[in-house]
Structures are given as C-alpha cells and as structure tokens.
Scaffold this motif. Sequence first.
Motif, short mmCIF file in Angstrom:
data_model
loop_
_atom_site.label_atom_id
_atom_site.label_comp_id
_atom_site.label_asym_id
_atom_site.label_seq_id
_atom_site.Cartn_x
_atom_site.Cartn_y
_atom_site.Cartn_z
N ALA A 39 -6.49 -31.01 -14.26
CA ALA A 39 -7.20 -31.71 -13.18
C ALA A 39 -8.65 -31.91 -13.60
O ALA A 39 -9.20 -31.12 -14.38
CB ALA A 39 -7.13 -30.92 -11.88
N GLY A 40 -9.23 -32.97 -13.10
CA GLY A 40 -10.62 -33.25 -13.41
C GLY A 40 -11.18 -34.33 -12.49
O GLY A 40 -10.50 -34.78 -11.57
N LEU A 41 -12.39 -34.72 -12.74
CA LEU A 41 -13.03 -35.77 -11.95
C LEU A 41 -13.18 -37.02 -12.81
O LEU A 41 -13.62 -36.94 -13.95
CB LEU A 41 -14.40 -35.31 -11.46
CG LEU A 41 -14.39 -34.17 -10.45
CD1 LEU A 41 -15.80 -33.69 -10.16
CD2 LEU A 41 -13.72 -34.62 -9.16
N ARG A 49 -13.79 -39.21 -8.44
CA ARG A 49 -12.51 -38.99 -7.75
C ARG A 49 -11.63 -38.07 -8.58
O ARG A 49 -11.73 -38.05 -9.79
CB ARG A 49 -11.79 -40.33 -7.53
CG ARG A 49 -12.57 -41.23 -6.57
CD ARG A 49 -11.97 -42.58 -6.44
NE ARG A 49 -10.66 -42.55 -5.80
CZ ARG A 49 -9.94 -43.62 -5.54
NH1 ARG A 49 -10.40 -44.81 -5.84
NH2 ARG A 49 -8.76 -43.52 -4.98
N TRP A 50 -10.76 -37.33 -7.90
CA TRP A 50 -9.84 -36.42 -8.59
C TRP A 50 -8.87 -37.20 -9.45
O TRP A 50 -8.38 -38.25 -9.09
CB TRP A 50 -9.06 -35.58 -7.58
CG TRP A 50 -9.89 -34.48 -7.00
CD1 TRP A 50 -10.45 -34.47 -5.75
CD2 TRP A 50 -10.28 -33.26 -7.63
NE1 TRP A 50 -11.16 -33.32 -5.57
CE2 TRP A 50 -11.08 -32.55 -6.72
CE3 TRP A 50 -10.04 -32.72 -8.88
CZ2 TRP A 50 -11.63 -31.32 -7.01
CZ3 TRP A 50 -10.59 -31.48 -9.18
CH2 TRP A 50 -11.37 -30.80 -8.24
N SER A 51 -8.57 -36.63 -10.61
CA SER A 51 -7.63 -37.22 -11.54
C SER A 51 -6.89 -36.08 -12.23
O SER A 51 -7.40 -34.98 -12.34
CB SER A 51 -8.40 -38.05 -12.57
OG SER A 51 -7.53 -38.66 -13.48
N GLY A 52 -5.66 -36.35 -12.69
CA GLY A 52 -4.93 -35.33 -13.42
C GLY A 52 -3.43 -35.51 -13.30
O GLY A 52 -2.94 -36.53 -12.80
N PHE A 53 -2.69 -34.51 -13.79
CA PHE A 53 -1.24 -34.56 -13.69
C PHE A 53 -0.69 -33.14 -13.56
O PHE A 53 -1.37 -32.16 -13.86
CB PHE A 53 -0.62 -35.26 -14.90
CG PHE A 53 -0.53 -34.40 -16.13
CD1 PHE A 53 0.63 -33.70 -16.41
CD2 PHE A 53 -1.59 -34.29 -17.00
CE1 PHE A 53 0.72 -32.89 -17.53
CE2 PHE A 53 -1.51 -33.50 -18.12
CZ PHE A 53 -0.36 -32.78 -18.39
N PHE A 54 0.56 -33.06 -13.11
CA PHE A 54 1.25 -31.79 -13.00
C PHE A 54 2.73 -32.03 -13.27
O PHE A 54 3.32 -32.95 -12.71
CB PHE A 54 1.06 -31.21 -11.59
CG PHE A 54 1.79 -29.92 -11.39
CD1 PHE A 54 1.33 -28.74 -11.94
CD2 PHE A 54 2.97 -29.88 -10.66
CE1 PHE A 54 2.01 -27.56 -11.77
CE2 PHE A 54 3.66 -28.70 -10.48
CZ PHE A 54 3.18 -27.53 -11.04
N GLU A 75 -4.32 -41.09 -11.84
CA GLU A 75 -5.31 -41.61 -12.78
C GLU A 75 -5.66 -43.01 -12.29
O GLU A 75 -4.79 -43.87 -12.23
CB GLU A 75 -4.72 -41.67 -14.19
CG GLU A 75 -5.70 -42.10 -15.23
CD GLU A 75 -5.11 -42.08 -16.63
OE1 GLU A 75 -5.68 -42.75 -17.49
OE2 GLU A 75 -4.09 -41.42 -16.84
N LEU A 76 -6.89 -43.21 -11.92
CA LEU A 76 -7.29 -44.47 -11.29
C LEU A 76 -6.83 -45.67 -12.08
O LEU A 76 -6.96 -45.67 -13.30
CB LEU A 76 -8.82 -44.52 -11.15
CG LEU A 76 -9.39 -43.53 -10.16
CD1 LEU A 76 -10.90 -43.61 -10.16
CD2 LEU A 76 -8.87 -43.74 -8.77
#
Length: 169
Positions: A39-41, A49-54, A75-76
């Motif tokens: 996770a990251g910005l 904005r928050w971005s990431g994957f799981f 992811e924007l």
Amino acid sequence: CGLFESVGVPTLTLQKERRVADVHIPLAEGAQNSAEGIAGLAPDPKGPRWSGFFDLSLGNLGGAYRKLDLHYQKELPLTASEVRYREPWLLNGPVSGEASFSFRLDESSYTLWEWRLKFDLPVGDHLSVYSGVSRRSISFPSSVAGDPLPGTERSTATQAGLTVDFQDF
C-alpha cells in the motif's frame, strides 16, 4: 495438483497371521497458502490517494483441495477486485465446481461487474467435460470524449467443452 512437496517410495508391511498388507507412503505437504500486498500514496492533482494491491490464496482448505482466492488492486484510475472459490467434489461426487465474482472500475471510462460458474465432470482417466455460465454488466458514463455511449451493456454467456489431459503423473 501441487498438494505435496514430495512423495516418497511406497513400502508394504506384512504382519504375521494377518491377511492385510499396510501401504505406507511418506508425504510432505506442499505450501498451499500465500498472501502478499503493498500500500502507498499515489500523487493526484486533488491530493494524494491510496494505491496498492492485495492477493490472498488459500489452497487445500480443510484438507480437501478446496481453494479460495481474493485479489484487490487500486491504482489510479483503476480499481479491480476478484473472489474465486473452487469446490473439488460437489455433493461428495466427482463433479467439481468453481464460482467467481469480479469488479473493475476505470474512473474515466467504465464499470464492469462479472460473475461465473463452471462445473467439471471427469469421464475417464484423461478426459473430462465441462459446462459453465457467466454474466457481465458494463456501465459507461453518458459520454466519453464527446461520443455518446450506451448507459449499460449486459451479456450472458454459456460454455461447454472437453478437456483431454495426457500428463504422466
């Protein structure tokens, strides 16, 4: 199937005055579960904005080769998620089934919802038949780049076929 990391040589044990032979096969269960994510910005003109994957994969649930997969990505301008479950022996029979549900949002162009069901029946050692159904719904904004598009497009699909597998296990 990836259930075992290693399978040893079978051995037979015979005991006096018994008419039964015990078969022993040393096994080491393979890794079936995994989880990863980050996770990251992400920079955005409106503010970070928050971005990431799981990703979460659970295999061999209950020791019966059931499988559950979860996936989420942001992811924007894209947000995507999917849940998939596999049941190898429906109603204690040879039929296996798989169900999945997915969602995908592209903030600039569309939203997609989709679900799928698939059933598989082995007919022999190397042959199986399958059948399935899926439903997809895509929603578009009223216009993209000035061109009018339909509000929502829906489709239903069916599938059927044969799978032939000549792998030497």
